[in-house]
Design a protein around this motif. Structure first.
Motif, PDB file in Angstrom:
ATOM      1  N   LYS C   7       8.235  -0.922  14.450  1.00  0.00           N
ATOM      2  CA  LYS C   7       6.986   0.099  14.258  1.00  0.00           C
ATOM      3  C   LYS C   7       6.423   0.097  12.925  1.00  0.00           C
ATOM      4  O   LYS C   7       6.952   0.073  12.029  1.00  0.00           O
ATOM      5  CB  LYS C   7       7.284   1.513  14.278  1.00  0.00           C
ATOM      6  N   GLU C   8       5.410  -1.095  12.841  1.00  0.00           N
ATOM      7  CA  GLU C   8       5.092  -1.327  11.460  1.00  0.00           C
ATOM      8  C   GLU C   8       4.075  -0.313  10.843  1.00  0.00           C
ATOM      9  O   GLU C   8       3.711   0.432  11.905  1.00  0.00           O
ATOM     10  CB  GLU C   8       4.310  -2.698  11.699  1.00  0.00           C
ATOM     11  N   LYS C   9       4.548   0.453   9.577  1.00  0.00           N
ATOM     12  CA  LYS C   9       3.207   0.902   9.004  1.00  0.00           C
ATOM     13  C   LYS C   9       2.114   0.444   8.921  1.00  0.00           C
ATOM     14  O   LYS C   9       2.860  -0.604   7.642  1.00  0.00           O
ATOM     15  CB  LYS C   9       4.122   2.085   8.192  1.00  0.00           C
ATOM     16  N   TYR C  10       1.335   0.330   9.191  1.00  0.00           N
ATOM     17  CA  TYR C  10      -0.745   0.392   8.293  1.00  0.00           C
ATOM     18  C   TYR C  10      -1.356   1.179   7.583  1.00  0.00           C
ATOM     19  O   TYR C  10      -1.169   2.262   7.931  1.00  0.00           O
ATOM     20  CB  TYR C  10      -1.630  -0.224   9.682  1.00  0.00           C
ATOM     21  N   ARG C  11      -2.033   0.539   6.507  1.00  0.00           N
ATOM     22  CA  ARG C  11      -1.951   1.603   5.505  1.00  0.00           C
ATOM     23  C   ARG C  11      -3.116   1.891   5.873  1.00  0.00           C
ATOM     24  O   ARG C  11      -4.325   2.757   5.287  1.00  0.00           O
ATOM     25  CB  ARG C  11      -2.275   0.808   3.987  1.00  0.00           C
ATOM     26  N   ASN C  12      -4.459   1.488   7.069  1.00  0.00           N
ATOM     27  CA  ASN C  12      -5.642   1.465   7.103  1.00  0.00           C
ATOM     28  C   ASN C  12      -6.082   0.769   8.060  1.00  0.00           C
ATOM     29  O   ASN C  12      -5.457   0.166   9.130  1.00  0.00           O
ATOM     30  CB  ASN C  12      -6.171   0.497   6.264  1.00  0.00           C
ATOM     31  N   LYS C  13      -7.176   1.405   8.545  1.00  0.00           N
ATOM     32  CA  LYS C  13      -7.909   0.807  10.024  1.00  0.00           C
ATOM     33  C   LYS C  13      -9.088   0.436  10.751  1.00  0.00           C
ATOM     34  O   LYS C  13      -9.873   1.041   9.342  1.00  0.00           O
ATOM     35  CB  LYS C  13      -7.548   2.694  10.778  1.00  0.00           C
ATOM     36  N   ILE C  14      -9.508   0.161  11.491  1.00  0.00           N
ATOM     37  CA  ILE C  14     -10.419  -0.318  11.605  1.00  0.00           C
ATOM     38  C   ILE C  14     -11.185   0.552  11.460  1.00  0.00           C
ATOM     39  O   ILE C  14     -11.648   1.525  12.412  1.00  0.00           O
ATOM     40  CB  ILE C  14     -10.649  -1.467  13.089  1.00  0.00           C
ATOM     41  N   SER C  15     -12.319   0.565  11.216  1.00  0.00           N
ATOM     42  CA  SER C  15     -14.268   0.806  11.081  1.00  0.00           C
ATOM     43  C   SER C  15     -14.488   1.794  12.789  1.00  0.00           C
ATOM     44  O   SER C  15     -14.370   0.828  13.718  1.00  0.00           O
ATOM     45  CB  SER C  15     -14.362   0.743  10.759  1.00  0.00           C
ATOM     46  N   LEU C  41      -2.241  -3.330  15.860  1.00  0.00           N
ATOM     47  CA  LEU C  41      -2.550  -4.731  16.483  1.00  0.00           C
ATOM     48  C   LEU C  41      -2.649  -4.420  17.612  1.00  0.00           C
ATOM     49  O   LEU C  41      -2.543  -3.276  18.658  1.00  0.00           O
ATOM     50  CB  LEU C  41      -1.476  -5.126  16.114  1.00  0.00           C
ATOM     51  N   PRO C  42      -3.562  -4.771  18.113  1.00  0.00           N
ATOM     52  CA  PRO C  42      -4.105  -4.829  19.483  1.00  0.00           C
ATOM     53  C   PRO C  42      -3.233  -4.560  21.084  1.00  0.00           C
ATOM     54  O   PRO C  42      -2.208  -5.089  21.242  1.00  0.00           O
ATOM     55  CB  PRO C  42      -4.425  -6.229  20.416  1.00  0.00           C
ATOM     56  N   TYR C  43      -3.567  -3.062  21.278  1.00  0.00           N
ATOM     57  CA  TYR C  43      -3.177  -2.770  22.496  1.00  0.00           C
ATOM     58  C   TYR C  43      -0.991  -1.368  21.928  1.00  0.00           C
ATOM     59  O   TYR C  43      -0.706  -1.960  23.091  1.00  0.00           O
ATOM     60  CB  TYR C  43      -2.664  -3.472  23.928  1.00  0.00           C
ATOM     61  N   ARG C 234      -5.819 -13.095  12.154  1.00  0.00           N
ATOM     62  CA  ARG C 234      -5.801 -12.410  10.784  1.00  0.00           C
ATOM     63  C   ARG C 234      -7.063 -11.748  10.578  1.00  0.00           C
ATOM     64  O   ARG C 234      -5.968 -10.975   9.322  1.00  0.00           O
ATOM     65  CB  ARG C 234      -6.097 -14.103   9.905  1.00  0.00           C
ATOM     66  N   ALA C 235      -7.531 -11.583  10.526  1.00  0.00           N
ATOM     67  CA  ALA C 235      -8.825  -9.917  10.237  1.00  0.00           C
ATOM     68  C   ALA C 235      -8.033  -9.241  10.666  1.00  0.00           C
ATOM     69  O   ALA C 235      -7.980  -8.073   9.509  1.00  0.00           O
ATOM     70  CB  ALA C 235     -10.260 -10.394  10.165  1.00  0.00           C
ATOM     71  N   ARG C 236      -7.697  -8.756  11.410  1.00  0.00           N
ATOM     72  CA  ARG C 236      -6.939  -7.464  12.406  1.00  0.00           C
ATOM     73  C   ARG C 236      -5.887  -7.617  11.296  1.00  0.00           C
ATOM     74  O   ARG C 236      -5.695  -5.938  10.956  1.00  0.00           O
ATOM     75  CB  ARG C 236      -7.237  -7.753  13.837  1.00  0.00           C
ATOM     76  N   PHE C 237      -4.736  -8.372  10.705  1.00  0.00           N
ATOM     77  CA  PHE C 237      -3.771  -7.814  10.587  1.00  0.00           C
ATOM     78  C   PHE C 237      -3.978  -7.406   8.665  1.00  0.00           C
ATOM     79  O   PHE C 237      -3.785  -6.391   8.423  1.00  0.00           O
ATOM     80  CB  PHE C 237      -2.728  -8.987  10.779  1.00  0.00           C
ATOM     81  N   GLY C 238      -4.795  -8.615   8.560  1.00  0.00           N
ATOM     82  CA  GLY C 238      -4.856  -7.926   7.029  1.00  0.00           C
ATOM     83  C   GLY C 238      -5.948  -6.920   6.991  1.00  0.00           C
ATOM     84  O   GLY C 238      -5.636  -6.161   5.399  1.00  0.00           O
ATOM     85  N   ALA C 239      -6.897  -6.160   8.151  1.00  0.00           N
ATOM     86  CA  ALA C 239      -7.382  -5.252   7.917  1.00  0.00           C
ATOM     87  C   ALA C 239      -6.703  -3.951   7.968  1.00  0.00           C
ATOM     88  O   ALA C 239      -6.609  -3.114   7.190  1.00  0.00           O
ATOM     89  CB  ALA C 239      -8.464  -4.913   9.289  1.00  0.00           C
ATOM     90  N   LEU C 240      -5.519  -4.230   8.849  1.00  0.00           N
ATOM     91  CA  LEU C 240      -5.162  -2.967   9.032  1.00  0.00           C
ATOM     92  C   LEU C 240      -3.836  -3.153   7.682  1.00  0.00           C
ATOM     93  O   LEU C 240      -3.755  -1.845   7.603  1.00  0.00           O
ATOM     94  CB  LEU C 240      -3.851  -3.045   9.944  1.00  0.00           C
ATOM     95  N   GLY C 241      -3.662  -4.273   7.052  1.00  0.00           N
ATOM     96  CA  GLY C 241      -2.838  -4.155   6.088  1.00  0.00           C
ATOM     97  C   GLY C 241      -3.825  -3.363   4.116  1.00  0.00           C
ATOM     98  O   GLY C 241      -2.993  -3.267   3.086  1.00  0.00           O
ATOM     99  N   GLY C 242      -5.256  -2.961   4.479  1.00  0.00           N
ATOM    100  CA  GLY C 242      -5.531  -2.671   3.937  1.00  0.00           C
ATOM    101  C   GLY C 242      -6.841  -3.119   3.025  1.00  0.00           C
ATOM    102  O   GLY C 242      -7.343  -3.048   2.761  1.00  0.00           O
ATOM    103  N   ASP C 243      -6.964  -4.387   3.802  1.00  0.00           N
ATOM    104  CA  ASP C 243      -8.193  -5.217   3.703  1.00  0.00           C
ATOM    105  C   ASP C 243      -9.723  -4.222   4.061  1.00  0.00           C
ATOM    106  O   ASP C 243      -9.650  -4.954   5.098  1.00  0.00           O
ATOM    107  CB  ASP C 243      -8.212  -6.539   3.884  1.00  0.00           C
ATOM    108  N   LYS C 244     -10.223  -3.589   4.025  1.00  0.00           N
ATOM    109  CA  LYS C 244     -10.952  -2.943   3.995  1.00  0.00           C
ATOM    110  C   LYS C 244     -12.030  -3.912   4.409  1.00  0.00           C
ATOM    111  O   LYS C 244     -13.295  -3.578   5.759  1.00  0.00           O
ATOM    112  CB  LYS C 244     -11.890  -2.014   3.535  1.00  0.00           C
ATOM    113  N   ALA C 245     -12.383  -4.938   3.872  1.00  0.00           N
ATOM    114  CA  ALA C 245     -14.157  -6.039   3.923  1.00  0.00           C
ATOM    115  C   ALA C 245     -13.243  -6.649   5.550  1.00  0.00           C
ATOM    116  O   ALA C 245     -14.502  -7.406   5.950  1.00  0.00           O
ATOM    117  CB  ALA C 245     -14.090  -7.088   3.235  1.00  0.00           C
TER     118      ALA C 245
END
Ligand code: SF4
Lengths: 263, 442, 324
Positions: C7-15, C41-43, C234-245
């Motif tokens: 299980k991956e741990k992510y720091r951020n979520k999608i708005s 990540l999706p589903y 890439r956008a989704r993975f980056g976003a979950l990792g903390g890339d809010k933009a």
């Protein structure tokens, strides 16, 4: 590299004073300020002068969490104080830190497993800090094996190669950097890495320049985090830039702002 | 990547006896990871540990081959979670179900017809999956025999009945079919059969944990040419299981170091196509499906091509002269590169201009206009020569050619070399319809 | 063997973005949709909360669309000239969860319709259906800037999703959406760096970036879909990792892209080995939509009613829990 904001530390006068008077204003101001400038964790350290680290740690954790969302790094050599902090942290913090020594590793890794906390593991033992990279890596390996045996995943272990001031321990610089590189090959997935950044510039002239240069060099070697001054804009800019160059963040023209606005 | 110190250390006896000439087991593990010593320096490594260490040095996902001859297909040997991190290597095998209660002959006939051409490439659907629907061993054998005779492509033999499988293998073993499947109930015998015949074997458990145990038992019984079916028949759970298998394999969990597969459950061909797309996008290396409709399989196979493309090496279209619409000698001529994305965008916009036109796709090794220009692959003299080679002069009665606006600088050279009038087009393909209407509209 | 679930741990979520407003919320919609909010990540439900299902929309035009494949006549032929009825049919008969109104009639190369006419088209759609509405301009910058403000104004209170803002042309739309409180589509030309920067530039106009839906520009299967697909991953993975933009929900104009292709439109007589034209086109939409859903797509704008039906069922299946 992500920054563990160093400023909530009893070594600083305003924090020491806050602890003494029980007035949280300075602590909370620094918590917000560091978070706003891109700190991913906030280091919490009661300082060497604390006469009651357990309750001081608890208090600092409480007042910091009132204003900040970032997870904390509980920084103490007193493990009872750390445990007191762990009990009240709202999200899993880092335990900062443990050397490669028994029975300290037992106590710390047990706590880490229980609270799903991360651990900063120092590449040193009873004999002190080794001089060369090879011995540091050997100690890092002991930390990895110990963490693994307690079920602490490698992603939650932050190996600190230990950095000495570059004016007195100049020969340690390359060894610390080489340690970071090698630590990344010890396990798969690899452990993470961290340093106390300001150590590199203790007692030197032009400290900020030395700090950010070392940060950038560290990132190139695989440095994931550092306890550092999140209020140092030029440092944060250099880190943001190094992250782009190392393909750790997706480039966009506003990469500096994006890095600071991460959390 | 080789083994890490931690992986090795965990398999050592941890007695620190020093016979390996290193002070501790940990030091030995680190030295071995760095290639500074060899495993046989430690006399106390158990055989089991030795085997684990050796297999851990193998690629994270085993390569498994199905079929023989021209249609041999390899799956596995993947190294990534995301295609953009490097690439996916071995395309998913699509297997179409044929039941032994069906008209096998006709079904196989239809299957053989599942080949098509797109963008100058030939595609075939890879495999027939013969299903022992009747439960009758002889019937299964005869269906398999028909398939063997009818098609040269890969075969998947689907029966849990060991006797039926044994019979079918009498006629099919030398075609190296995938044997489907070893289960908790039959695995001992299925493994024997697969070993004896040298065929790859699918292992199907009930959910991921059960599957993990079953795979270990199968491996212990001595067969390693495996394809894993986690056994879930629910889309969401299957997606999760396939992701877990890929992640675990890349983390060197040997149990899951084999290609994985899925079987669709939807009856409606379109829903089934969507379901297959989900599995293909989520690491399934073999998919058994029912529909044999071309209209469903052409887009699915096209997605497979896209998914498995090397992100570093974009797909190129065949260089040449393309016609958009009902061209005539007055039609305008556009020139672009053979980078597929560029070409398709230009083609789409030219089509959108509703003015029948020619497009010349210049061979730039599949790179885009500006990169090709910078690389001297889209220069005036190259294009001039290509115009001549294509015999364009005989196709149109004008000598005008439209070049992309971004490379206006090549106009002079191109005019000099070719003797054609160069019209500088818009910088972006999206400007083509407006440009075309103004220049060529009636 | 004892096998540990990864299980991956992510720091951020999608708005999380809500589109549409009911009467109580100041609009006239009978339903709203909320997308985004993913913590995994999706589903991969087992590793984080995926609170909202992706939604489907059907595309309607304010003019009878010239050049749509004849196979659409049997579904929309009778309503091509009445955008309100067209939208109603999409919702009531075909089950669209949103309507995507494309104001193609404003295109100077089509009918060059005025801002007032665009407003009227939007009103018709708003009057005939209760689902939330996506409104797209005609795609020509100058003209779109003439109509955006009026359209935003006439949809005031309805919490529309308006598009598209592009790097070269985002200010008018952003101002319009900001003024009348609509959500916005930020479209980038298959370029992840521009996608990120555009979100930031829109934010610099004081627009709440948690009201942005990204359109990374997707292509149809076989036409370079893998670029958009990888950008989305890439956008989704980056976003979950903390890339809010990058942590925005994503939309794809699937019908628009797919029905441009030869593969969707060519009669079987041209390419016998590709199978019948209409089911081929539908399948092309389905495979395009499904693959992008797997990369994190939140709104699938489709064209064929059968594609919509199938994609909705797939979403039902994908949203079922998985766990260990
Ligand atoms: S010989 Fe083997 S058991 Fe002995 S110290 Fe070396 S590695 Fe350990």
């Amino acid at each position: 590299m992500l920054v563990i904001g160093e400023r909530i530390n009893g070594m600083f006068k305003d924090i020491a004073n806050a602890i003494k008077t029980g007035d949280p204003t300075a602590v909370q101001e620094w918590a917000k300020r560091q978070e706003d400038n891109g700190a991913a964790w906030l280091d919490i350290n009661c300082g060497p002068a604390s006469d009651d680290p357990v309750s001081h740690m608890k208090w600092l954790v409480e007042v910091t969490q009132e204003v900040a969302k970032a997870p904390l790094a509980l920084d103490s050599t007193n493990y009872d104080a750390i445990e007191a902090g762990l009990e009240i942290c709202k999200q899993p913090p880092l335990i900062n830190s443990v050397p490669a020594e028994w029975p300290k590793m037992e106590r710390v890794f047990e706590m880490a497993a229980k609270y799903e906390a991360g651990v900063v593991g120092l590449a040193m033992n009873e004999q002190g800090i080794p001089k060369d990279a090879e011995s540091r890596v050997a100690l890092a390996m002991e930390l990895c094996a110990a963490a693994d045996s307690y079920g602490v995943p490698m992603e939650d272990l932050y190996i600190d190669p230990l950095v000495l001031p570059c004016n007195v321990g100049q020969d340690h610089g390359p060894e610390a950097l080489e340690t970071i590189r090698q630590v990344k090959t010890l396990a798969d997935p690899p452990p993470r890495t961290t340093v106390g950044l300001s150590n590199i510039s203790q007692g030197t002239k032009n400290r900020e320049l030395i700090n950010r240069t070392f940060a950038v060099m560290g990132i190139a070697m695989g440095l994931d985090t550092a306890v550092a001054d999140a209020d140092d804009d030029e440092l944060m800019e250099a880190i943001a830039c190094a992250r782009i160059i190392m393909n750790l963040d997706i480039y966009c023209d506003s990469f500096v702002e994006v890095y600071k606005d991460r959390w | 990547m080789g083994l890490t110190g931690l992986q090795i250390f965990k398999l050592l006896p941890k007695t620190n006896c020093g016979e390996c000439d290193l002070p501790t087991c940990m030091a030995f593990a680190m030295a071995l990871a760095q290639g500074k010593t060899s495993l046989d320096m430690c006399p106390y490594v158990s055989d089991e540990a030795k085997e684990q260490l050796e297999s851990a040095a193998a690629p994270p996902i085993k390569k498994v081959t199905v079929g023989t001859g021209e249609f041999t297909r390899a799956i596995g040997d993947e190294t990534e979670i995301f295609r953009h991190d490097k690439r996916f290597f071995n395309e998913t095998i699509l297997a179409i179900e044929v039941k032994d209660t069906d008209d096998v002959d006709a079904k196989c006939e239809n299957f053989n017809d599942l080949k098509f051409e797109r963008i100058g490439m030939e595609f075939v659907v890879d495999a027939v999956a013969v299903v022992n629907d009747s439960g009758d061993a002889d019937k299964f054998k005869s269906a398999v025999e028909t398939a063997v005779n009818k098609t040269e492509r890969c075969l998947v033999l689907m029966s849990e009945d060991v006797d039926a499988m044994a019979k079918a293998l009498e006629v099919a073993a030398d075609r190296k079919p995938l044997i489907y499947a070893a289960t908790n109930d039959n695995y001992e015998k299925m493994v024997e059969l697969a070993k004896e015949k040298g065929c790859p074997l699918a292992v199907r458990g009930n959910g991921l944990m059960d599957t993990a145990e079953l795979v270990d038992k199968v491996v212990a019984a001595g067969h390693k040419d495996l394809v894993i079916d986690p056994g879930s028949r629910e889309m969401s759970q299957t997606l999760a299981d396939l992701s877990q298998i890929r992640r675990a394999a890349l983390r060197r969990v040997r149990t899951f170091g084999y290609p994985s597969m899925a079987v669709t459950t939807k009856e409606d061909p379109m829903e089934e196509n969507s379901e297959a797309t989900v599995y293909m996008s989520n690491y399934a290396q073999l998919i058994v499906m029912k529909t044999d409709e071309k209209a469903a399989l052409v887009p699915l196979v096209s997605w497979r091509l896209n998914l498995y493309t090397d992100p570093q090496k974009p797909i190129a279209v065949e260089p040449g002269l393309y016609e958009v619409g009902e061209v005539n000698p007055d039609s305008p001529v556009y020139v672009t590169t053979n980078f597929s994305l560029t070409y398709f965008i230009v083609e789409g916009e030219v089509e959108g201009s509703k003015i029948p036109s020619y497009i010349i796709s210049v061979d730039t090794d599949g790179i885009s206009v500006l990169t090709a220009w910078a690389d001297n692959k889209f220069s005036g003299d190259i294009i001039a020569k290509y115009i001549k080679d294509l015999g364009l002069e005989e196709k149109v009665n004008h000598k005008k050619i439209v070049i992309p606006g971004g490379v206006a600088v090549i106009s002079g050279k191109l005019e000099d070399e070719s003797g054609w009038e160069v019209i500088v087009g818009p910088r972006e393909a999206s400007g083509i319809p407006k440009f075309a209407r103004e220049k060529f509209g009636k | 063997m004892a096998f540990n679930i990864v299980k991956e741990k992510y720091r951020n979520k999608i708005s999380q973005v809500t589109i549409g407003a009911t009467k109580e919320e100041g609009g006239t919609r009978t339903s709203t949709v909320t997308i985004g909010g993913e913590e995994a990540l999706p589903y991969l439900h087992f590793e984080g909360n995926i609170p909202n299902r992706p939604v489907t929309a059907l595309e309607v035009w304010d003019i009878a669309p010239p050049g749509w494949n004849e196979c659409f006549n049997q579904y929309y032929g009778d309503v091509y000239n009445d955008v309100g009825e067209w939208a109603r049919k999409c919702v009531e008969e075909y089950g669209a969860e949103m309507i995507c109104l494309r104001l193609k009639g404003a295109d100077p190369d089509e009918d060059n319709r005025s801002a007032d006419e665009c407003e009227a088209a939007l009103k018709k759609v708003l009057d005939s259906v209760g689902v939330p509405i996506i409104v797209l301009g005609c795609g020509k910058f100058e003209k779109d800037n003439e109509i955006f403000m009026k359209v935003a104004e006439s949809g005031a209170g309805e919490n529309l999703l308006m598009g598209v803002a592009e790097q070269e042309n985002y200010k008018t739309l952003t101002a319009a959406a900001l003024g009348y409180k609509h959500a916005i589509i930020a479209q980038s030309p298959i370029d992840i760096n521009i996608a990120k920067q555009l979100n930031i530039m829109i934010g610099e106009m004081n627009f709440d970036t948690d009201r942005i839906v990204m359109d990374p520009t997707i292509a149809a299967v076989g036409y370079g879909i893998e670029y958009g697909y990888s950008i989305m991953q890439r956008a989704r993975f980056g976003a979950l990792g903390g890339d809010k933009a990058m942590a925005k929900p994503m939309i794809g104009n699937i019908g628009w892209e797919v029905w441009k292709t030869k593969e969707a439109n060519a009669p079987v007589s041209d390419f016998p080995e590709w199978g019948e034209q209409e089911p081929r086109g539908i399948n092309w939409e389905i495979v395009t939509a499904t693959s992008l859903l797997c990369a994190g797509l939140n709104i699938a704008v489709l064209r064929h009613p059968s594609s919509l039906a199938v994609v909705k069922k797939t979403i039902d299946d994908l949203m079922k829990p998985n766990s260990y």
